[in-house]
Scaffold this motif. Structure first.
Motif, PDB file in Angstrom:
ATOM      1  N   ALA A 161      -6.431   3.951 -11.643  1.00  0.00           N
ATOM      2  CA  ALA A 161      -5.658   5.116 -12.062  1.00  0.00           C
ATOM      3  C   ALA A 161      -4.174   4.930 -11.754  1.00  0.00           C
ATOM      4  CB  ALA A 161      -6.191   6.369 -11.373  1.00  0.00           C
ATOM      5  N   LEU A 162      -3.861   4.336 -10.602  1.00  0.00           N
ATOM      6  CA  LEU A 162      -2.454   4.063 -10.286  1.00  0.00           C
ATOM      7  C   LEU A 162      -1.849   3.111 -11.310  1.00  0.00           C
ATOM      8  CD1 LEU A 162      -2.674   3.608  -6.406  1.00  0.00           C
ATOM      9  CD2 LEU A 162      -1.697   5.562  -7.616  1.00  0.00           C
ATOM     10  N   ALA A 163      -2.571   2.049 -11.631  1.00  0.00           N
ATOM     11  CA  ALA A 163      -2.072   1.080 -12.605  1.00  0.00           C
ATOM     12  C   ALA A 163      -1.872   1.717 -13.972  1.00  0.00           C
ATOM     13  CB  ALA A 163      -3.033  -0.106 -12.703  1.00  0.00           C
ATOM     14  N   ALA A 164      -2.759   2.634 -14.334  1.00  0.00           N
ATOM     15  CA  ALA A 164      -2.622   3.316 -15.627  1.00  0.00           C
ATOM     16  C   ALA A 164      -1.350   4.150 -15.683  1.00  0.00           C
ATOM     17  CB  ALA A 164      -3.840   4.210 -15.876  1.00  0.00           C
ATOM     18  N   HIS A 165      -0.847   4.567 -14.527  1.00  0.00           N
ATOM     19  CA  HIS A 165       0.404   5.318 -14.474  1.00  0.00           C
ATOM     20  C   HIS A 165       1.619   4.412 -14.276  1.00  0.00           C
ATOM     21  CE1 HIS A 165      -2.191   8.846 -14.073  1.00  0.00           C
ATOM     22  NE2 HIS A 165      -1.140   9.541 -14.404  1.00  0.00           N
ATOM     23  N   GLY A 166       1.421   3.107 -14.440  1.00  0.00           N
ATOM     24  CA  GLY A 166       2.541   2.179 -14.404  1.00  0.00           C
ATOM     25  C   GLY A 166       2.895   1.652 -13.034  1.00  0.00           C
ATOM     26  N   VAL A 167       2.070   1.897 -12.026  1.00  0.00           N
ATOM     27  CA  VAL A 167       2.364   1.389 -10.692  1.00  0.00           C
ATOM     28  C   VAL A 167       2.117  -0.117 -10.659  1.00  0.00           C
ATOM     29  CG1 VAL A 167       1.718   1.462  -8.262  1.00  0.00           C
ATOM     30  CG2 VAL A 167       1.816   3.588  -9.594  1.00  0.00           C
ATOM     31  N   ASP A 168       3.150  -0.887 -10.364  1.00  0.00           N
ATOM     32  CA  ASP A 168       2.990  -2.342 -10.262  1.00  0.00           C
ATOM     33  C   ASP A 168       3.511  -2.891  -8.937  1.00  0.00           C
ATOM     34  OD1 ASP A 168       5.699  -2.037 -10.626  1.00  0.00           O
ATOM     35  OD2 ASP A 168       5.774  -3.041 -12.570  1.00  0.00           O
ATOM     36  N   LEU A 169       3.958  -1.989  -8.042  1.00  0.00           N
ATOM     37  CA  LEU A 169       4.447  -2.404  -6.735  1.00  0.00           C
ATOM     38  C   LEU A 169       4.130  -1.310  -5.733  1.00  0.00           C
ATOM     39  CD1 LEU A 169       6.148  -4.313  -4.914  1.00  0.00           C
ATOM     40  CD2 LEU A 169       8.167  -3.035  -5.642  1.00  0.00           C
ATOM     41  N   ALA A 170       3.583  -1.709  -4.587  1.00  0.00           N
ATOM     42  CA  ALA A 170       3.295  -0.758  -3.522  1.00  0.00           C
ATOM     43  C   ALA A 170       3.729  -1.365  -2.200  1.00  0.00           C
ATOM     44  CB  ALA A 170       1.805  -0.410  -3.477  1.00  0.00           C
ATOM     45  N   PHE A 171       4.244  -0.515  -1.324  1.00  0.00           N
ATOM     46  CA  PHE A 171       4.654  -0.922   0.014  1.00  0.00           C
ATOM     47  C   PHE A 171       3.645  -0.372   1.016  1.00  0.00           C
ATOM     48  CE2 PHE A 171       8.384  -0.404  -2.642  1.00  0.00           C
ATOM     49  CZ  PHE A 171       9.078  -1.593  -2.432  1.00  0.00           C
ATOM     50  N   GLY A 172       3.304  -1.145   2.034  1.00  0.00           N
ATOM     51  CA  GLY A 172       2.358  -0.587   2.986  1.00  0.00           C
ATOM     52  C   GLY A 172       1.827  -1.590   3.984  1.00  0.00           C
ATOM     53  N   ILE A 173       0.782  -1.147   4.681  1.00  0.00           N
ATOM     54  CA  ILE A 173       0.126  -1.957   5.708  1.00  0.00           C
ATOM     55  C   ILE A 173      -1.383  -1.747   5.590  1.00  0.00           C
ATOM     56  CG2 ILE A 173      -0.136  -2.331   8.196  1.00  0.00           C
ATOM     57  CD1 ILE A 173       2.680  -1.255   8.584  1.00  0.00           C
ATOM     58  N   PRO A 174      -2.161  -2.824   5.499  1.00  0.00           N
ATOM     59  CA  PRO A 174      -3.615  -2.647   5.447  1.00  0.00           C
ATOM     60  C   PRO A 174      -4.174  -2.262   6.810  1.00  0.00           C
ATOM     61  CG  PRO A 174      -3.062  -4.976   5.470  1.00  0.00           C
ATOM     62  CD  PRO A 174      -1.758  -4.239   5.377  1.00  0.00           C
ATOM     63  N   GLY A 175      -5.250  -1.508   6.785  1.00  0.00           N
ATOM     64  CA  GLY A 175      -5.937  -1.110   8.009  1.00  0.00           C
ATOM     65  C   GLY A 175      -7.421  -0.998   7.737  1.00  0.00           C
ATOM     66  N   THR A 176      -8.178  -0.801   8.773  1.00  0.00           N
ATOM     67  CA  THR A 176      -9.633  -0.769   8.649  1.00  0.00           C
ATOM     68  C   THR A 176     -10.101   0.176   7.548  1.00  0.00           C
ATOM     69  OG1 THR A 176      -9.887  -1.302  10.989  1.00  0.00           O
ATOM     70  CG2 THR A 176     -11.763  -0.258   9.902  1.00  0.00           C
ATOM     71  N   HIS A 177      -9.464   1.304   7.422  1.00  0.00           N
ATOM     72  CA  HIS A 177      -9.976   2.332   6.524  1.00  0.00           C
ATOM     73  C   HIS A 177      -9.486   2.222   5.078  1.00  0.00           C
ATOM     74  CE1 HIS A 177     -10.900   5.262  10.094  1.00  0.00           C
ATOM     75  NE2 HIS A 177     -11.791   4.285   9.972  1.00  0.00           N
ATOM     76  N   ASN A 178      -8.469   1.411   4.810  1.00  0.00           N
ATOM     77  CA  ASN A 178      -7.982   1.343   3.425  1.00  0.00           C
ATOM     78  C   ASN A 178      -8.274   0.004   2.749  1.00  0.00           C
ATOM     79  OD1 ASN A 178      -6.061  -0.403   4.495  1.00  0.00           O
ATOM     80  ND2 ASN A 178      -4.313   0.964   4.164  1.00  0.00           N
ATOM     81  N   LEU A 179      -9.129  -0.808   3.352  1.00  0.00           N
ATOM     82  CA  LEU A 179      -9.393  -2.131   2.783  1.00  0.00           C
ATOM     83  C   LEU A 179     -10.043  -2.052   1.408  1.00  0.00           C
ATOM     84  CD1 LEU A 179     -10.582  -4.105   5.948  1.00  0.00           C
ATOM     85  CD2 LEU A 179      -8.304  -4.001   4.902  1.00  0.00           C
ATOM     86  N   GLU A 180     -10.801  -1.010   1.143  1.00  0.00           N
ATOM     87  CA  GLU A 180     -11.429  -0.867  -0.177  1.00  0.00           C
ATOM     88  C   GLU A 180     -10.386  -0.642  -1.265  1.00  0.00           C
ATOM     89  OE1 GLU A 180     -14.040  -1.188  -3.028  1.00  0.00           O
ATOM     90  OE2 GLU A 180     -14.591  -1.517  -0.932  1.00  0.00           O
ATOM     91  N   ILE A 181      -9.227  -0.119  -0.882  1.00  0.00           N
ATOM     92  CA  ILE A 181      -8.122  -0.001  -1.838  1.00  0.00           C
ATOM     93  C   ILE A 181      -7.475  -1.369  -2.029  1.00  0.00           C
ATOM     94  CG2 ILE A 181      -5.931   1.151  -2.339  1.00  0.00           C
ATOM     95  CD1 ILE A 181      -6.834   3.408  -0.438  1.00  0.00           C
ATOM     96  N   TYR A 182      -7.222  -2.041  -0.919  1.00  0.00           N
ATOM     97  CA  TYR A 182      -6.511  -3.323  -0.976  1.00  0.00           C
ATOM     98  C   TYR A 182      -7.263  -4.370  -1.785  1.00  0.00           C
ATOM     99  CZ  TYR A 182      -2.472  -2.490   1.980  1.00  0.00           C
ATOM    100  OH  TYR A 182      -1.267  -2.060   2.458  1.00  0.00           O
ATOM    101  N   ARG A 183      -8.569  -4.350  -1.751  1.00  0.00           N
ATOM    102  CA  ARG A 183      -9.336  -5.407  -2.420  1.00  0.00           C
ATOM    103  C   ARG A 183      -9.135  -5.413  -3.931  1.00  0.00           C
ATOM    104  NH1 ARG A 183     -15.759  -4.191  -2.056  1.00  0.00           N
ATOM    105  NH2 ARG A 183     -15.753  -6.267  -2.998  1.00  0.00           N
ATOM    106  N   HIS A 184      -8.651  -4.301  -4.509  1.00  0.00           N
ATOM    107  CA  HIS A 184      -8.531  -4.204  -5.962  1.00  0.00           C
ATOM    108  C   HIS A 184      -7.089  -4.318  -6.470  1.00  0.00           C
ATOM    109  CE1 HIS A 184     -12.732  -3.011  -6.085  1.00  0.00           C
ATOM    110  NE2 HIS A 184     -12.474  -2.100  -5.166  1.00  0.00           N
ATOM    111  N   LEU A 185      -6.105  -4.422  -5.582  1.00  0.00           N
ATOM    112  CA  LEU A 185      -4.707  -4.384  -6.018  1.00  0.00           C
ATOM    113  C   LEU A 185      -4.379  -5.528  -6.972  1.00  0.00           C
ATOM    114  CD1 LEU A 185      -2.873  -3.433  -2.691  1.00  0.00           C
ATOM    115  CD2 LEU A 185      -3.385  -1.933  -4.628  1.00  0.00           C
TER     116      LEU A 185
END
Length: 521
Positions: free
Chosen positions: A10-34
């Protein structure tokens, strides 16, 4: 589809092609698809840095900046950057995990557990959204973008529960919010035109809400023959070498005097906020024509005689279509000289330094400035800006540590433009770790640290109050050496003589350059 993938899609569909951040235990399921969805990730060293980098990206592009953090302490770390984005009307999206759907009300000691994470973010953002199923995620993303890109831009927090991120389920359709700019009411436009047409001494005040209307601001100013003064966020909307430009610094007494003799004041995209008007409100009663996209903001801080609620560009286009040619003549040069004399007296300690910076900056340069004396007493009124977004400053909320990560966001958005970070020795310590981020990205970024031995503004305020002066004098590290230890070049200067050359060399370098300039009060 798994929840994390539905989110990234959904983020990509809205044109998101760059994100700033830090991975952590709870957001790894997001990171795996970037990577699969073409979203580049830039890892910052602190979540506040991620928020400020997203802010700089957003201010310099007009697009939504995205910060991706984990739950609990990470969310609270980024909250200050969200508060700054809210204050300056910047569309920043913070994406984080949240506690599971069936988390006990009183908690159970889960890692990063926060009693009311969503409530904390709702207090500083325009909204904190929490989808409760995989199918709801695309809708929540579309809602977030609708909030950020309609009307007055504001930051949004999107929290997806841990168990929803990991759940496999059917998703709803990937929705994309199509938001049209707000069209102004024709009756209000007609009233504004009538008032402006009758003016003999008009003045224009421009804020950050006019960044997307630079061409229209210029056209209206030239049609009216009206001088233009800007807030910090409006700096550069009218190039500061234009004959009608008075530049930034609406707090100066000369601006109040100019406004007082005006018969019409056209304020475009500005809050007329106390944070911009240091010494009190402008005398605009009975002659204010106000253009603002925010129907609440247009009535705040000053009551307009005519209120035009709508997108700044569309509103000024509508006014221009009806506005006749002006025959007015305002002695803009005299007012510019009067304002300049006041700003030079106010910022005398910083004029040589700012002139040295200006000599090294190309016309398309962007300066990300911190809440430092060199910025608001020196650069604000004296460092020329020639385009909207050429000078980024954390006004209103007034955070420290903004400039370095914001400059990283700008440079990644515009790799071909010269970008400079301008900070004090107190403020840089809030986000100094982001030097490592800039070095990792090999950014040709001059980071100018103006070292006046601590918190100079607060030192002065203590003295003026007759209070004991304490807790404001800081023993500075060797910032040049610190920069080198984090992968940057480093230069130490004890006067401004070498500053222009050091900045010029830094723009051509293979990595960031920390320029430690020592100026003692």
């Amino acid at each position: 589809m798994r929840g994390g993938e539905a989110l990234v899609a959904a983020l990509a569909a809205h044109g998101v092609d760059l994100a700033f951040g830090i991975p952590g235990t709870h957001n790894l399921e997001i990171y795996r698809h970037l990577a699969r969805y073409g979203v580049r990730h830039v890892g910052t060293r602190h979540e506040q840095g991620a928020g400020y980098a997203a802010d700089g990206y957003a201010r310099s592009t007009g697009r939504v900046g995205v910060a991706l953090v984990t739950s609990g302490p990470a969310v609270l770390n980024v909250a200050t950057a969200v508060g700054q984005a809210y204050s300056d009307s910047v569309p920043v999206l913070v994406v984080s995990p949240g506690m599971p759907l069936r988390q006990p009300t009183l908690g159970q000691g889960l890692l990063h557990e926060t009693r009311d994470q969503q409530g904390a973010m709702a207090a500083v953002a325009a909204a904190s959204l929490r989808p409760t199923s995989v199918a709801e995620i695309p809708t929540a993303v579309a809602q977030a973008f609708a909030i950020m890109t309609s009307g007055r831009p504001r930051p949004v927090h999107l929290e997806v529960p841990l168990d929803v991120l990991e759940e496999d389920a059917d998703t709803g359709p990937v929705l994309v919010a199509e938001v049209a700019p707000a069209t102004p009411p024709q009756a209000a436009v007609a009233a504004a035109v009538a008032r402006l047409s009758a003016a003999t001494a008009p003045v224009i005040v421009v804020g950050g809400g006019a960044r997307g209307a630079a061409a229209e601001v210029r056209a209206v100013a030239e049609r009216l023959g009206a001088p233009v003064v800007t807030t910090a966020n409006g700096k550069g909307v009218l190039p500061e070498d234009h004959p009608l430009a008075l530049g930034a610094g609406i707090h100066l007494p000369a601006v109040a005097a100019l406004v007082e003799q005006a018969d019409v004041v056209l304020a475009v995209g500005t809050e007329l906020a106390p944070a911009d008007l240091w010494y009190g409100p402008l005398p605009v009663a009975g002659r204010l024509v106000r253009v603002d996209v925010d129907p609440v903001g247009v009535l705040t801080n000053a009551s307009p005689e005519v209120a035009v609620v709508g997108d700044a560009s569309l509103s000024l286009q509508a006014i221009l279509a009806r506005l006749g040619e002006a025959t007015r003549e305002v002695d803009v040069a005299t007012w510019r000289e009067r304002k300049l004399a006041e700003s030079q007296e106010e910022g005398a300690a910083w004029l040589e330094l700012v002139a040295a910076l200006a000599a090294a900056l190309a016309r398309d340069a962007v300066v990300a400035a911190d809440n430092a004396m060199v910025s608001y007493l020196g650069a604000l009124a004296h460092l020329p800006a020639y385009a909207p977004g050429a000078y980024l400053f954390p006004s209103g909320y007034g955070t420290l540590g903004y400039a370095l990560p914001a400059a990283i966001g700008v440079k990644l958005a515009h790799p071909g433009r010269p970008v400079l970070a301008l900070l004090g020795d107190g403020g840089v310590m809030f986000t100094v770790a982001e030097l490592a981020t800039a070095a990792e990205q090999a950014l040709a970024l001059p980071v100018v640290v103006v070292d006046n031995g601590g918190y100079g503004e607060i030192r002065n305020e203590m003295a003026e109050r007759g209070d004991p002066v304490h807790a404001v004098d800081l023993p500075s590290p060797d910032f040049a050496a610190l920069g080198k230890s984090l992968g940057c070049h480093g230069v130490r200067l004890d006067d401004v003589d070498g500053l222009s050359g050091a900045v010029t060399a830094a723009f051509a370098a293979d990595r960031p350059t920390v320029i430690h300039l020592v100026v003692r009060p």
